[in-house]
Design a protein around this motif. Structure first.
Motif, PDB file in Angstrom:
ATOM      1  N   VAL A   1      11.646  19.426   5.889  1.00 16.89           N
ATOM      2  CA  VAL A   1      12.585  18.405   6.369  1.00 16.89           C
ATOM      3  C   VAL A   1      11.842  17.084   6.513  1.00 16.89           C
ATOM      4  CG1 VAL A   1      14.158  17.739   8.219  1.00 16.89           C
ATOM      5  CG2 VAL A   1      13.872  20.163   7.641  1.00 16.89           C
ATOM      6  N   GLN A   2      12.272  16.058   5.786  1.00 13.80           N
ATOM      7  CA  GLN A   2      11.630  14.751   5.901  1.00 13.80           C
ATOM      8  C   GLN A   2      11.857  14.187   7.302  1.00 13.80           C
ATOM      9  OE1 GLN A   2      13.023  13.281   1.678  1.00 13.80           O
ATOM     10  NE2 GLN A   2      11.326  12.005   2.351  1.00 13.80           N
ATOM     11  N   ASP A   3      10.775  13.690   7.902  1.00  9.56           N
ATOM     12  CA  ASP A   3      10.789  13.228   9.286  1.00  9.56           C
ATOM     13  C   ASP A   3      10.295  11.787   9.323  1.00  9.56           C
ATOM     14  OD1 ASP A   3       9.373  12.776  11.984  1.00  9.56           O
ATOM     15  OD2 ASP A   3      10.465  14.642  12.364  1.00  9.56           O
ATOM     16  N   SER A   4      11.088  10.897   9.920  1.00 13.79           N
ATOM     17  CA  SER A   4      10.760   9.465   9.886  1.00 13.79           C
ATOM     18  C   SER A   4       9.466   9.156  10.641  1.00 13.79           C
ATOM     19  CB  SER A   4      11.915   8.645  10.469  1.00 13.79           C
ATOM     20  OG  SER A   4      12.189   9.033  11.807  1.00 13.79           O
ATOM     21  N   LYS A   5       9.244   9.828  11.763  1.00 19.15           N
ATOM     22  CA  LYS A   5       8.016   9.556  12.513  1.00 19.15           C
ATOM     23  C   LYS A   5       6.793  10.058  11.758  1.00 19.15           C
ATOM     24  CE  LYS A   5       5.413  10.372  16.693  1.00 19.15           C
ATOM     25  NZ  LYS A   5       5.366  10.889  18.062  1.00 19.15           N
ATOM     26  N   LEU A   6       6.880  11.276  11.211  1.00 24.50           N
ATOM     27  CA  LEU A   6       5.757  11.810  10.444  1.00 24.50           C
ATOM     28  C   LEU A   6       5.482  10.951   9.213  1.00 24.50           C
ATOM     29  CD1 LEU A   6       6.365  15.678  10.591  1.00 24.50           C
ATOM     30  CD2 LEU A   6       4.615  14.344  11.781  1.00 24.50           C
ATOM     31  N   GLN A   7       6.549  10.398   8.620  1.00 26.77           N
ATOM     32  CA  GLN A   7       6.347   9.548   7.453  1.00 26.77           C
ATOM     33  C   GLN A   7       5.642   8.252   7.840  1.00 26.77           C
ATOM     34  OE1 GLN A   7       6.889  10.472   4.221  1.00 26.77           O
ATOM     35  NE2 GLN A   7       5.631   8.633   3.927  1.00 26.77           N
TER      36      GLN A   7
ATOM     37  N   TYR B   1       9.571  23.358   8.158  1.00 29.37           N
ATOM     38  CA  TYR B   1       8.660  22.402   8.787  1.00 29.37           C
ATOM     39  C   TYR B   1       9.159  20.975   8.561  1.00 29.37           C
ATOM     40  CZ  TYR B   1       4.781  25.681   9.683  1.00 29.37           C
ATOM     41  OH  TYR B   1       3.988  26.694  10.168  1.00 29.37           O
ATOM     42  N   HIS B   2       8.861  20.080   9.487  1.00 29.30           N
ATOM     43  CA  HIS B   2       9.086  18.654   9.280  1.00 29.30           C
ATOM     44  C   HIS B   2       7.873  18.087   8.563  1.00 29.30           C
ATOM     45  CE1 HIS B   2      12.631  17.755  12.067  1.00 29.30           C
ATOM     46  NE2 HIS B   2      12.528  19.071  11.990  1.00 29.30           N
ATOM     47  N   ILE B   3       8.104  17.091   7.717  1.00 20.02           N
ATOM     48  CA  ILE B   3       7.029  16.626   6.834  1.00 20.02           C
ATOM     49  C   ILE B   3       7.010  15.108   6.707  1.00 20.02           C
ATOM     50  CG2 ILE B   3       8.454  16.810   4.747  1.00 20.02           C
ATOM     51  CD1 ILE B   3       5.944  17.746   3.241  1.00 20.02           C
ATOM     52  N   GLY B   4       5.820  14.580   6.540  1.00 24.07           N
ATOM     53  CA  GLY B   4       5.587  13.201   6.140  1.00 24.07           C
ATOM     54  C   GLY B   4       4.412  13.237   5.177  1.00 24.07           C
ATOM     55  N   ALA B   5       4.441  12.451   4.111  1.00 24.33           N
ATOM     56  CA  ALA B   5       3.378  12.513   3.108  1.00 24.33           C
ATOM     57  C   ALA B   5       3.100  11.137   2.539  1.00 24.33           C
ATOM     58  CB  ALA B   5       3.759  13.481   1.983  1.00 24.33           C
ATOM     59  N   TYR B   6       1.835  10.895   2.229  1.00 28.37           N
ATOM     60  CA  TYR B   6       1.419   9.600   1.680  1.00 28.37           C
ATOM     61  C   TYR B   6       0.458   9.818   0.523  1.00 28.37           C
ATOM     62  CZ  TYR B   6      -0.924   5.124   1.151  1.00 28.37           C
ATOM     63  OH  TYR B   6      -1.442   3.966   0.614  1.00 28.37           O
TER      64      TYR B   6
ATOM     65  N   ASN C   1       5.153   9.182  -2.753  1.00 25.16           N
ATOM     66  CA  ASN C   1       5.280   9.949  -1.516  1.00 25.16           C
ATOM     67  C   ASN C   1       6.341  11.037  -1.656  1.00 25.16           C
ATOM     68  OD1 ASN C   1       3.436   8.133  -0.521  1.00 25.16           O
ATOM     69  ND2 ASN C   1       4.864   7.085   0.846  1.00 25.16           N
ATOM     70  N   ASN C   2       7.500  10.668  -2.197  1.00 30.78           N
ATOM     71  CA  ASN C   2       8.593  11.631  -2.356  1.00 30.78           C
ATOM     72  C   ASN C   2       8.243  12.723  -3.358  1.00 30.78           C
ATOM     73  OD1 ASN C   2      10.233  10.328  -0.493  1.00 30.78           O
ATOM     74  ND2 ASN C   2      11.193   9.024  -2.035  1.00 30.78           N
ATOM     75  N   GLN C   3       7.457  12.351  -4.364  1.00 37.30           N
ATOM     76  CA  GLN C   3       7.029  13.334  -5.349  1.00 37.30           C
ATOM     77  C   GLN C   3       6.150  14.402  -4.687  1.00 37.30           C
ATOM     78  OE1 GLN C   3       5.476  11.428  -8.839  1.00 37.30           O
ATOM     79  NE2 GLN C   3       5.051  13.341  -9.907  1.00 37.30           N
ATOM     80  N   LEU C   4       5.306  13.961  -3.777  1.00 40.21           N
ATOM     81  CA  LEU C   4       4.448  14.899  -3.055  1.00 40.21           C
ATOM     82  C   LEU C   4       5.274  15.772  -2.115  1.00 40.21           C
ATOM     83  CD1 LEU C   4       1.700  16.016  -2.325  1.00 40.21           C
ATOM     84  CD2 LEU C   4       1.342  14.040  -0.829  1.00 40.21           C
ATOM     85  N   ILE C   5       6.216  15.160  -1.401  1.00 38.92           N
ATOM     86  CA  ILE C   5       7.069  15.916  -0.480  1.00 38.92           C
ATOM     87  C   ILE C   5       7.865  16.984  -1.227  1.00 38.92           C
ATOM     88  CG2 ILE C   5       9.126  15.725   0.992  1.00 38.92           C
ATOM     89  CD1 ILE C   5       8.005  13.001   1.930  1.00 38.92           C
ATOM     90  N   SER C   6       8.310  16.660  -2.431  1.00 37.58           N
ATOM     91  CA  SER C   6       9.121  17.609  -3.204  1.00 37.58           C
ATOM     92  C   SER C   6       8.343  18.868  -3.586  1.00 37.58           C
ATOM     93  CB  SER C   6       9.661  16.933  -4.474  1.00 37.58           C
ATOM     94  OG  SER C   6       8.608  16.689  -5.406  1.00 37.58           O
TER      95      SER C   6
ATOM     96  N   LEU D   1       0.817  -1.213   0.000  1.00 45.55           N
ATOM     97  CA  LEU D   1       0.000   0.000   0.000  1.00 45.55           C
ATOM     98  C   LEU D   1       0.853   1.266   0.000  1.00 45.55           C
ATOM     99  CD1 LEU D   1      -2.720  -0.976   2.643  1.00 45.55           C
ATOM    100  CD2 LEU D   1      -2.835  -1.180   0.154  1.00 45.55           C
ATOM    101  N   ILE D   2       2.176   1.097  -0.128  1.00 50.76           N
ATOM    102  CA  ILE D   2       3.084   2.246  -0.085  1.00 50.76           C
ATOM    103  C   ILE D   2       3.869   2.346  -1.385  1.00 50.76           C
ATOM    104  CG2 ILE D   2       5.059   3.294   1.080  1.00 50.76           C
ATOM    105  CD1 ILE D   2       4.198   1.838   3.623  1.00 50.76           C
ATOM    106  N   ASP D   3       3.843   3.511  -1.999  1.00 49.03           N
ATOM    107  CA  ASP D   3       4.655   3.809  -3.170  1.00 49.03           C
ATOM    108  C   ASP D   3       5.560   4.974  -2.789  1.00 49.03           C
ATOM    109  OD1 ASP D   3       5.733   4.782  -5.565  1.00 49.03           O
ATOM    110  OD2 ASP D   3       4.005   4.136  -6.736  1.00 49.03           O
ATOM    111  N   SER D   4       6.787   4.672  -2.387  1.00 54.38           N
ATOM    112  CA  SER D   4       7.704   5.707  -1.906  1.00 54.38           C
ATOM    113  C   SER D   4       7.983   6.768  -2.959  1.00 54.38           C
ATOM    114  CB  SER D   4       9.027   5.067  -1.454  1.00 54.38           C
ATOM    115  OG  SER D   4       8.813   4.221  -0.347  1.00 54.38           O
ATOM    116  N   SER D   5       7.955   6.372  -4.222  1.00 48.09           N
ATOM    117  CA  SER D   5       8.193   7.336  -5.291  1.00 48.09           C
ATOM    118  C   SER D   5       7.106   8.407  -5.312  1.00 48.09           C
ATOM    119  CB  SER D   5       8.254   6.615  -6.636  1.00 48.09           C
ATOM    120  OG  SER D   5       8.404   7.541  -7.700  1.00 48.09           O
TER     121      SER D   5
END
Length: 240
Positions: free
Chosen positions: A112-118, A209-214, A101-106, A95-99
């Protein structure tokens, strides 16, 4: 102060008693600090509410839900400080497509990418999928409860404006006639809980800001309410 009966629903409201901010049952180990007492009137009835604060969470709670004293409950996590990932469910890797997710974060420069928020963002499909189908309001609130429990601080949640039968922008994205970036820019809205506020997003306004995105990939279960895939649904979590 502490909740009189831990684990039961006790809503925390804004100063006008028009919007639910939090639910005390999601903070079972918190000790709440009283800053003032006010009388609120609604529908001809009055009650005393306390303005409480703990770990960056604040709001007004009916005093009948509260008891004096320090909370000695130890839940084994640290939701009051917002530093624990222990209670965040693991998400099926399919259910996860890291590509995506990273496209959205960009699209949020200077964040700042944050492991907990991700990890929290990745829990979005796990909390929204149920036997009754995908994207029900009840399941959405489950995700918001999870985020509030883990982040005892102010945060920004961004998601798609489209809901219910208003799915044409998503259909266009799924069909490939609208680019990912254009789809996100057109439909991203700041959320209050599981309700879109119709506030358009300033993507460059979150530097530092720290960020996590899905983003839901094509493998996500179909939405029985719209006939479309969950593909294209998304969530962004931002903490300053």
């Amino acid at each position: 102060m502490k909740q009189k009966t831990p684990g039961t629903t006790a809503y925390m409201w804004d100063a006008h008693h028009t919007r639910k901010l939090h639910n005390l049952k999601n903070y079972p180990s918190a000790t709440w600090y009283l800053s003032k007492s006010v009388k609120m009137t609604r529908g001809g009835k009055s009650a005393i509410y306390y303005r409480l604060t703990s770990g960056g969470v604040s709001g007004y709670v009916w005093r009948g839900y509260l008891a004096k004293g320090v909370n000695n409950i130890n839940t084994g996590n640290t939701q009051a400080s917002g530093n624990s990932s222990n209670a965040i469910p693991n998400t099926d890797p399919s259910l996860i497509d890291s590509s995506l997710n990273n496209q959205l974060i960009s699209m949020f420069p200077g964040t700042v990418q944050d492991s907990k928020l991700q990890k929290l963002a990745n829990a979005y499909p796990s909390e929204k999928l149920s036997t009754s189908g995908y994207s029900s309001q009840a399941d959405s609130s489950s995700f918001d409860n999870l985020v509030q429990t883990q982040l005892a601080t102010s945060y920004v949640k961004i998601g798609p404006l489209i809901t219910g039968n208003n799915v044409e922008p998503r259909k266009s994205f799924i069909a490939g006639t609208t680019s990912f970036t254009d789809y996100i820019k057109e439909n991203a809205s700041i959320y209050d809980g599981f309700n879109a506020t119709n506030k358009k997003v300033n993507f460059s306004g979150y530097k530092g800001y720290h960020i996590g995105a899905y983003v839901s990939p094509k493998s996500v279960t179909s939405d029985p309410n719209t006939g479309t895939k969950g593909y294209g649904d998304f969530v962004v979590l931002l903490v300053k």
